[in-house]
Every structure is written in C-alpha cells, then in structure tokens.
Design an enzyme around this catalytic site. Structure first.
Site, PDB file in Angstrom:
ATOM      1  CG  ASP A   1       0.261  -4.037   2.155  1.00  0.00           C
ATOM      2  OD1 ASP A   1      -0.021  -4.725   3.156  1.00  0.00           O
ATOM      3  OD2 ASP A   1       1.073  -3.089   2.180  1.00  0.00           O
TER       4      ASP A   1
ATOM      5  CD  GLU B   1       8.128  -0.240   7.211  1.00  0.00           C
ATOM      6  OE1 GLU B   1       7.144  -0.954   6.904  1.00  0.00           O
ATOM      7  OE2 GLU B   1       8.322   0.886   6.730  1.00  0.00           O
TER       8      GLU B   1
ATOM      9  CG  ASP C   1      -0.401   0.049   2.516  1.00  0.00           C
ATOM     10  OD1 ASP C   1       0.832  -0.075   2.626  1.00  0.00           O
ATOM     11  OD2 ASP C   1      -1.160   0.211   3.500  1.00  0.00           O
ATOM     12  CB  SER C   2       4.585   1.683  -0.311  1.00  0.00           C
ATOM     13  OG  SER C   2       4.742   0.508  -1.077  1.00  0.00           O
TER      14      SER C   2
ATOM     15  CE  LYS D   1       3.095  -5.718   3.812  1.00  0.00           C
ATOM     16  NZ  LYS D   1       2.537  -4.693   4.734  1.00  0.00           N
TER      17      LYS D   1
ATOM     18  CD  GLU E   1       0.614  -1.432   8.067  1.00  0.00           C
ATOM     19  OE1 GLU E   1       0.251  -0.674   8.990  1.00  0.00           O
ATOM     20  OE2 GLU E   1       1.070  -1.020   6.986  1.00  0.00           O
TER      21      GLU E   1
HETATM   22  O1  KIV Z   1       3.512  -1.098   1.590  1.00  0.00           O
HETATM   23  C1  KIV Z   1       4.674  -1.531   1.512  1.00  0.00           C
HETATM   24  O2  KIV Z   1       5.406  -1.296   0.541  1.00  0.00           O
HETATM   25  C2  KIV Z   1       5.171  -2.310   2.615  1.00  0.00           C
HETATM   26  C3  KIV Z   1       6.627  -2.650   2.635  1.00  0.00           C
HETATM   27  C4  KIV Z   1       7.391  -1.458   3.079  1.00  0.00           C
HETATM   28  C5  KIV Z   1       6.923  -3.817   3.443  1.00  0.00           C
HETATM   29  O3  KIV Z   1       4.439  -2.645   3.496  1.00  0.00           O
END
Ligand code: KIV
Length: 277
Positions: free
Chosen positions: A84, A183, A45-46, A114, A116
């Site tokens: 994510d 992280e 989600d970056s 993924k 968090e």
């Molecule tokens: O969103 C993302 O790119 C991430 C990575 C930094 C692990 O969660």
C-alpha cells in the site's frame, strides 16, 4: 507452488468466483495466510492503526511500508502481495510515484501496489502500469483523506456521490488498474459498480455484491483492542487468548511453575558442573 497473479484476479471475476484478500504486516501472519490459501495479501497502511498505534494512516512512511512488506514477502510463496503506497508518496508527480512504487517491487518483494483516489490519480496509475507495475485502486472511504472526509463515514450515499464514484472507477479501469477496493459504500452502489467494470472489485464494508472481500486481519482476529466496525466479522477473539496466555505465564514464573523439568537442559553423562567453569 504457483503464485496468484493479477490475471487470476480477472479470471476469478469472469468465472464468478470470489477473491479473498487479507491484510498482513509480518512474516508469520503472511505464512499462515498462504497456508490457508488466501489469494492476496495486502500490506495495508492500516499498519499505522493496528501495529504502530497511530490514530490515522497519515503518519505512515514509505520506509515503514517497505520494512513490513519485506517481512510479508518473505512469508508468502503463493498469495499476490500488494504494498500500500502511503500518504504523499504518489501525490507529488508521476515520476516520484514511479520511483516510490518501484521500491515495493524491487526492494520489498511485492508483486503490486495499491493507491487511493479516483480520476485525479489516473495519470499516476497510467505511468506505473506503463512501467510494468500492477496497480490496485481504492475508492469510497479512502482513509488517507479522512481529515477531508470529516471522519470514517459511509461514502457514495447521494446520487451525485454515487455517480462520481462510478466515474472514478471507470477512469481507474481505463488507466489500467487490475482491481479496485471499494471501502464503506452502500451495498447497492458496490454491486452496480462491480457490474459495470471488467476488473474485479474487492469490498470492505461494501456488501456481498463485490467480486472479492478484504478485511484488516487484526479486526477479523479480534486483536484490535477497540470496538470493531459494523462491517467486520470477528472470527475469533485472539486478544482474550493472548491476555490469558500472558497472565498464565506471569503466574507460572512468579509461582516457580515455569520452567518445569521438561523445559530445562541437563548435563551430558559424567559431566560435572565444576568442569564447566
Ligand atoms: O490499509 C488497509 O488495510 C486498506 C484496506 C482496508 C483495504 O487499505
């Protein structure tokens, strides 16, 4: 070509081989990462920061993530594609989390998701895993909680915070995650946590002691526009190359140097322009 699986993640840890993971958000990048033999592609989600231009990942929606995960999945035949789960798509109950996570596999073509958080996410993780959805955890600096964490700061620096992180990692493992991203935590803590887990850890800003490493591809490529964090190794400066290419194109067009003869099409033999209209 055999796709990398969650079992391969565990097997690599057991064999002492490092796992490689990078973020991607589009078809062409995913294809290139596959060709490079990257084990896993995270559609992070970056996306919000590096593609959509937001300051945090909080505004990223499920639809944004599904859209970009589809593109990555079309480009990747070999890497394990992980979608994510964005902010508030797994916080309001296990049933909704399951529906949302299911979309990444069923609609977008990912092989895992993924999310968090630690112990407080264990029930959701269990629900997804019981439904057959492989889940990766994410501890330490969890960007979706940046407002609560007071900024992008190194986590787990005190004894209490380090103990909490280890307890969170163990409860995610118990709940069934196949791997955990660590992280922005001290390298010694990451190494200790890695040694206590059976599932692999994937570090970002967490030192060499993790079972694998992930970077945001825009950071690695030098295309982020801003100063990169200390933990990033910039492998090239694509921004400079792009700027040079865009400037050269502008100059060529303005000076009538492009298109040249070799970029233009001619008529078939004996064909006359007048007959084309
Ligand atoms: O969103 C993302 O790119 C991430 C990575 C930094 C692990 O969660």
């Amino acid at each position: 070509m055999k796709r990398f699986t969650t079992s391969d993640f565990i097997a690599k840890k057991q064999a002492g081989q490092k796992i490689t993971m990078l973020t991607a958000y589009d078809y062409a990048t995913a294809r290139t990462m596959d060709e490079a033999g990257i084990d896993s592609i995270l559609v992070g989600d970056s996306l919000g920061n590096v593609v959509l231009g937001y300051e945090t990942t909080i505004p990223v929606t499920l639809e944004d993530m599904i859209h970009h995960t589809k593109a990555v999945a079309r480009g990747s035949k070999r890497a394990l594609v992980i979608g994510d789960m964005p902010f508030l798509t797994y916080h309001t109950g296990a049933a909704e989390a399951l529906r949302n996570a299911g979309r990444f596999l069923q609609e977008a073509g990912a092989q895992a998701v993924k999310l968090e958080g630690g112990k407080e996410r264990a029930e959701v993780v269990r629900t997804l895993v019981e439904a057959g959805i492989p889940v990766m955890g994410h501890l330490g600096l969890t960007p979706q909680s940046v407002l609560q964490l007071g900024g992008f700061k190194v986590q787990g620096k005190t004894e209490a915070a380090a103990n909490k992180l280890l307890a969170d990692a163990l409860s995610l493992q118990d709940a069934g995650v196949f791997a955990i991203v660590l992280e922005l935590i001290p390298a010694q803590l990451a190494e200790t946590v890695t040694g206590k887990l059976n599932v692999p850890t994937i570090g970002i800003g967490a030192g060499l002691g993790c079972d694998g490493q992930v970077l945001v591809s825009h950071d690695l490529l030098g295309i982020n526009g801003t100063k990169v964090p200390k933990f990033v190794k910039q492998y090239c400066n694509l921004q400079e190359q792009m700027l040079a290419a865009f400037t050269a194109f502008k100059n060529d067009v303005e000076q009538k140097a492009f298109p040249a003869r070799e970029h233009a099409f001619g008529l078939a033999e004996k064909q006359e322009v007048s007959k084309l209209y």
